[in-house]
Enzyme design. Structure first.
Site, PDB file in Angstrom:
ATOM      1  NE  ARG A 174      45.844 -32.891  84.856  1.00  4.97           N
ATOM      2  CZ  ARG A 174      46.455 -32.557  85.983  1.00  4.97           C
ATOM      3  NH1 ARG A 174      47.499 -32.652  86.211  1.00  4.97           N
ATOM      4  NH2 ARG A 174      45.548 -32.419  86.971  1.00  4.97           N
ATOM      5  CB  SER A 193      42.483 -32.734  73.047  1.00  5.44           C
ATOM      6  OG  SER A 193      42.152 -32.739  74.301  1.00  5.44           O
ATOM      7  CG  ASP A 223      40.834 -30.223  74.640  1.00 11.67           C
ATOM      8  OD1 ASP A 223      40.009 -29.970  73.629  1.00 11.67           O
ATOM      9  OD2 ASP A 223      41.857 -29.563  74.542  1.00 11.67           O
TER      10      ASP A 223
END
Length: 493
Positions: free
Chosen positions: A108, A177, A230
């Site tokens: 994203r 992440s 994350d």
């Protein structure tokens, strides 16, 4: 009665006897098959059992590994990575900041306009981009050029409602992440890939440097201000909204946890302690392993055949990447040994990871009398038609066993963190865990089972003080908030 009639009667009687024998044999075979299926299910249920005593053993083991990981490197399955984030967002942050959230098969990009304590998040926009599978196992330049080109397109769509101060460079919070050895707030080297990525030339390299070089190749004037896991990003986003947030957990495709630790408890810390006296620790709890974890032959086989055998054991038991695959392996054994879906084993059932966890969830939540959704999903994703209601009930039972084991183990992990923080007993102050991830958000049975297990472990009085707060896209917003709090223009804001 004539001879012909007698002969016919004899033939009919013999045929009836033969038919009866066939029916009896068929019923006996069917009964034997269902008995074998029941035995497989009993064994699965026994080996996946998580009584509260077992959960406390897992929680205690988690706490012990946390202590070991803070003492020194390479002595614990938990990396307990120092994030170098020693101050979380306060609400005073102002300006335009970007975030990149890379943590699975999609990434994203996000931009947010911050208006300080009064304006808070004035506006934000985000876009999700799918990563082609060949880029997940190719070269680092190809992956980061693909990401940088998506950022260029996103910046080009920036509207007039977003204001960048004149003369300033755009700044980015980079949520990455995967296990990273952080060397500062804005640098860190990749330890290893997880979640299906396997790009060898990236291991040991500085991921921020690789992204910055890709941004330069694309001609985009943007600089990474903060490298964030994350879960650390989710913790920052959660703290921005609630001052009682002390930890964050991701339960999605993968899983991880981060929490706020006393700086003086980090024995492996080198150099002067941060002025705040606290620092965020990225646990990388997906790699947690213990003899107390309830493992089955299906888990062991999945691990051996994975890209990272021996690693990420906790993740392989509780995360969305693997729950559906565990169910598939149980179904395959039943299909082979008990002909659950007919005499022939469905070919698609033999394909690894064909049964994804969202499909498992849809079947598990089927409350129709004839389990119509289960039948439809088996046909759509596994090519299995005309299943009996009895077989569909078996499928739901397997989903229930696997999902509840995962949820209860996740709860035990959270209690392990609370114990480390001294917040697992009665009379403690309000304690909030920021939670992100589609598995927790969308898999209702999983979520409710996790919450029930927390209450069961902590007891009624203590559990009232523990709040699990869903933080949607916390990693994206959290990364942009940390970019703001570590901006090169901070004193000018």
């Amino acid at each position: 009665m004539g001879k012909v009639a007698v002969g016919a009667a004899v033939v009919c009687a013999a045929a009836a006897v033969a038919v009866t024998a066939l029916v009896v044999r068929h019923r006996m075979r069917s009964a034997e098959r269902w008995a074998r299926a029941a035995a497989v299910l009993r064994e699965l249920e026994e080996k996946c059992a998580t009584p509260v005593e077992k959960l406390w053993e897992v929680a205690d083991a988690m706490t012990k590994e946390m202590h070991a990981g803070l003492e020194s490197e390479d002595v614990s399955k938990l990396k307990m990575i120092i994030s170098y984030v020693d101050k979380l967002p306060t609400g005073d942050e102002r300006g335009l900041f970007y975030a990149l959230d890379l943590g699975g098969t999609n990434f994203r990009v996000l931009r947010v306009q911050l208006g300080g304590r009064e304006g808070r998040v004035v506006r934000q926009e985000a876009k999700e981009v799918s990563i082609p599978h060949d880029l997940m196992v190719g070269g680092s330049d190809e992956l980061f050029d693909f990401i940088a080109s998506a950022l260029v397109k996103f910046v080009d769509s920036e509207g007039e409602d977003f204001l960048l101060h004149s003369g300033r460079q755009r700044e980015l919070g980079f949520t990455f992440s995967f296990p990273v050895k952080q060397t500062s707030v804005a640098s860190g080297t990749l330890i290893k890939w997880t979640k299906g990525f396997n790009i060898d030339d990236m291991v040991g390299e500085d991921v921020v440097s690789e992204l910055n070089k890709a941004l330069q190749r694309q001609g985009l004037d943007m600089q990474v201000a903060a490298l964030v896991n994350d879960t650390v990003g989710t913790l920052a986003g959660g703290r921005y909204d609630d001052n009682d947030v002390v930890a964050a957990v991701i339960l999605g495709t993968g899983t991880n946890a981060a929490y706020v630790e006393r700086a003086d408890a980090i024995k492996k810390w080198q150099g002067p302690l941060p002025g705040s006296g606290e620092i965020v620790i990225n646990m990388e709890w997906g790699n947690f392993s213990s003899s107390h974890l309830p493992m089955t032959e299906y888990d062991n086989a999945l691990d051996v055949e994975s890209l990272n055998p021996g690693d990420q054991i906790f993740e392989k038991l509780i995360s969305g990447m693997y729950l559906g695959e565990i169910v598939r392996r149980v179904l395959l054994r039943l299909a082979v040994q008990t002909a659950l879906f007919g005499d022939n084993v469905p070919p698609q059932l033999e394909a690894p990871f064909i049964l994804r966890t969202p499909v498992m969830s849809a079947m598990h939540h089927d409350i129709s009398a004839d389990l119509k959704v289960v039948g439809a999903k088996l046909k759509e994703f596994l090519g299995i038609s005309n299943t009996s209601l009895k077989a569909r009930k078996v499928v739901v039972q397997i989903c229930d066993i696997v999902a509840k084991r995962g949820a209860r183990l996740a709860a035990a992990g959270i209690v392990g963190i609370l114990k480390k923080l001294g917040r697992d007993g009665s009379g403690m102050r309000r304690t909030v865990i920021a939670m992100d991830g589609g598995l927790y958000e969308h898999y209702t049975v999983f979520r409710e089972c996790l919450l029930d297990a927390l209450k069961e472990m902590l007891g009624d009085e203590a559990s009232v003080s523990v709040v699990i707060r869903l933080t949607n896209d916390g990693s994206g917003l959290g990364a942009s908030l940390l970019a703001a709090s570590h901006s090169q223009y901070l004193e000018q804001s």
